[in-house]
Design a protein around this motif. Structure first.
Motif, PDB file in Angstrom:
ATOM      1  N   ASP A 160      40.893  39.817  46.732  1.00 10.95           N
ATOM      2  CA  ASP A 160      40.048  39.229  47.778  1.00 10.95           C
ATOM      3  C   ASP A 160      40.437  37.769  47.955  1.00 10.95           C
ATOM      4  OD1 ASP A 160      36.958  40.308  48.834  1.00 10.95           O
ATOM      5  OD2 ASP A 160      37.568  38.251  49.256  1.00 10.95           O
ATOM      6  N   GLY A 176      33.358  44.855  44.367  1.00 15.79           N
ATOM      7  CA  GLY A 176      33.813  45.970  43.551  1.00 15.79           C
ATOM      8  C   GLY A 176      33.324  47.358  43.909  1.00 15.79           C
ATOM      9  N   VAL A 231      41.358  44.529  42.121  1.00 14.88           N
ATOM     10  CA  VAL A 231      40.407  44.086  43.140  1.00 14.88           C
ATOM     11  C   VAL A 231      40.940  42.769  43.701  1.00 14.88           C
ATOM     12  CG1 VAL A 231      38.006  43.535  43.659  1.00 14.88           C
ATOM     13  CG2 VAL A 231      38.536  45.137  41.814  1.00 14.88           C
ATOM     14  N   LYS A 249      30.733  54.987  51.607  1.00 14.55           N
ATOM     15  CA  LYS A 249      31.710  54.643  50.569  1.00 14.55           C
ATOM     16  C   LYS A 249      31.991  55.830  49.653  1.00 14.55           C
ATOM     17  CE  LYS A 249      30.554  49.728  50.704  1.00 14.55           C
ATOM     18  NZ  LYS A 249      29.719  48.653  50.121  1.00 14.55           N
ATOM     19  N   ASP A 257      42.752  47.386  45.866  1.00  8.07           N
ATOM     20  CA  ASP A 257      41.514  47.372  46.655  1.00  8.07           C
ATOM     21  C   ASP A 257      41.388  46.011  47.327  1.00  8.07           C
ATOM     22  OD1 ASP A 257      38.994  47.884  47.672  1.00  8.07           O
ATOM     23  OD2 ASP A 257      37.970  47.554  45.756  1.00  8.07           O
ATOM     24  N   SER A 306      42.398  49.682  38.919  1.00  9.27           N
ATOM     25  CA  SER A 306      42.271  49.067  40.238  1.00  9.27           C
ATOM     26  C   SER A 306      42.441  47.560  40.170  1.00  9.27           C
ATOM     27  CB  SER A 306      40.909  49.381  40.862  1.00  9.27           C
ATOM     28  OG  SER A 306      40.806  48.769  42.135  1.00  9.27           O
ATOM     29  N   ILE A 317      34.137  49.759  46.023  1.00 13.00           N
ATOM     30  CA  ILE A 317      35.129  50.837  46.137  1.00 13.00           C
ATOM     31  C   ILE A 317      35.839  51.048  44.804  1.00 13.00           C
ATOM     32  CG2 ILE A 317      37.227  51.615  47.301  1.00 13.00           C
ATOM     33  CD1 ILE A 317      34.661  51.639  49.036  1.00 13.00           C
ATOM     34  N   SER A 318      36.248  49.987  44.176  1.00  9.45           N
ATOM     35  CA  SER A 318      36.962  50.098  42.901  1.00  9.45           C
ATOM     36  C   SER A 318      36.117  50.796  41.837  1.00  9.45           C
ATOM     37  CB  SER A 318      37.369  48.711  42.401  1.00  9.45           C
ATOM     38  OG  SER A 318      38.420  48.189  43.175  1.00  9.45           O
ATOM     39  N   GLY A 338      38.233  43.652  48.233  1.00  7.65           N
ATOM     40  CA  GLY A 338      37.391  44.445  47.331  1.00  7.65           C
ATOM     41  C   GLY A 338      36.205  43.691  46.773  1.00  7.65           C
ATOM     42  N   THR A 374      43.321  50.447  49.494  1.00 14.43           N
ATOM     43  CA  THR A 374      42.080  50.614  50.251  1.00 14.43           C
ATOM     44  C   THR A 374      41.603  49.261  50.751  1.00 14.43           C
ATOM     45  OG1 THR A 374      40.759  50.433  48.210  1.00 14.43           O
ATOM     46  CG2 THR A 374      41.316  52.666  48.978  1.00 14.43           C
TER      47      THR A 374
END
Length: 265
Positions: free
Chosen positions: A109, A89, A107, A60, A83, A105, A91-92, A86, A152
């Motif tokens: 999902d 969290g 996030v 990551k 994201d 960001s 990556i964010s 995500g 991402t």
């Protein structure tokens, strides 16, 4: 190539009716995937460490380093990341921290349990002001065209039933010059490592999952879903078909995981 790797799907449309190695009906996969992540959300991050020996952190870090978000705000608008998948969290948080808290960001999902864990972690880490948490489906993003600088998705694309639709949506919501990046388990290309990896994945990971979460079946699915996901070259072709250009990928750890990158030009 191992027997498990030979089971990778040849027709990517099969992913919509593939729950691991089990064939399911049209529309049945998403609720089954949702159930998996509702069940593992509280222990998801612990399991990532145990399953990868902590390597997921290195992967990551490398992923976010390749994204290389700007460390200074450009004009009045922050660098905007979407994201997807995500969840908790990971990556964010890395993007916001690498940008010196100039990035924002979203996030995103489909699983509310994963988002709840991510929101709690964001508050604990003092990052909540740079983040927004939104629940929804990657196949139908609730955002306007050309809204984000980067998109991402890390270890989530293989759980999306209609991957082509998710890629098309990624292209739609990115600004011109925006970047798509995906981090996903992939096809091991190093001789002997593939056999070791298969043995560990199919034998150890469900047992670890059972011990830590009391749920071996969810982790058996996650292992199987990796083997059904298209290999690096096939996934690269899917990203290009969605309209992205300059698509490239980088293998890590012999192809256990791979990073894909593409640009909306």
């Amino acid at each position: 190539m191992s027997a498990q790797n030979r089971q990778r799907t040849e027709n990517v449309t099969e992913m919509a009716t593939s729950f691991g190695f089990e064939k399911v009906g049209e529309g049945e996969k998403q609720p089954m995937v949702n159930k998996v992540f509702h069940q593992v959300a509280d222990r998801y991050d612990i399991m990532n460490d145990l399953m990868s020996g902590g390597m997921h952190r290195i992967w990551k870090d490398a992923f976010v380093a390749w994204l290389n978000p700007p460390q200074k705000q450009r004009g009045s608008e922050p660098f905007k990341l979407l994201d997807v998948a995500g969840g908790t969290g990971d990556i964010s948080f890395r993007v916001v921290e690498r940008s010196k808290k100039t990035a924002h960001s979203t996030v995103f999902d489909i699983n509310g349990s994963m988002l709840a864990v991510g929101k709690d972690r964001a508050k604990e880490n003092g990052l909540i002001s740079n983040l927004e948490f939104v629940e929804g489906n990657a196949e139908e993003l609730p955002f306007e065209d050309k809204s984000f600088d980067a998109y991402t998705i890390a270890y989530g694309i293989r759980n999306v039933p209609r991957i082509d639709k998710a890629l098309s949506e990624a292209h739609r919501v990115l600004k011109r010059g925006g970047r798509f990046m995906c981090l996903e388990f992939s096809n091991v290309e190093m001789p002997l490592l593939d056999k070791v990896y298969d043995a560990f994945s199919f034998n150890a990971i469900p047992r670890i999952g059972d011990f830590v979460t009391g749920d071996a079946e969810s982790y058996a699915y996650l292992v199987e879903s990796i083997r059904k996901f298209p290999n690096q070259a096939r996934f690269k072709a899917m990203i290009e078909k969605a309209g992205f250009q300059q698509v490239t990928y980088r293998n890590m750890s012999g192809g256990i995981t791979a990073m894909h990158s593409g640009w909306k030009l």
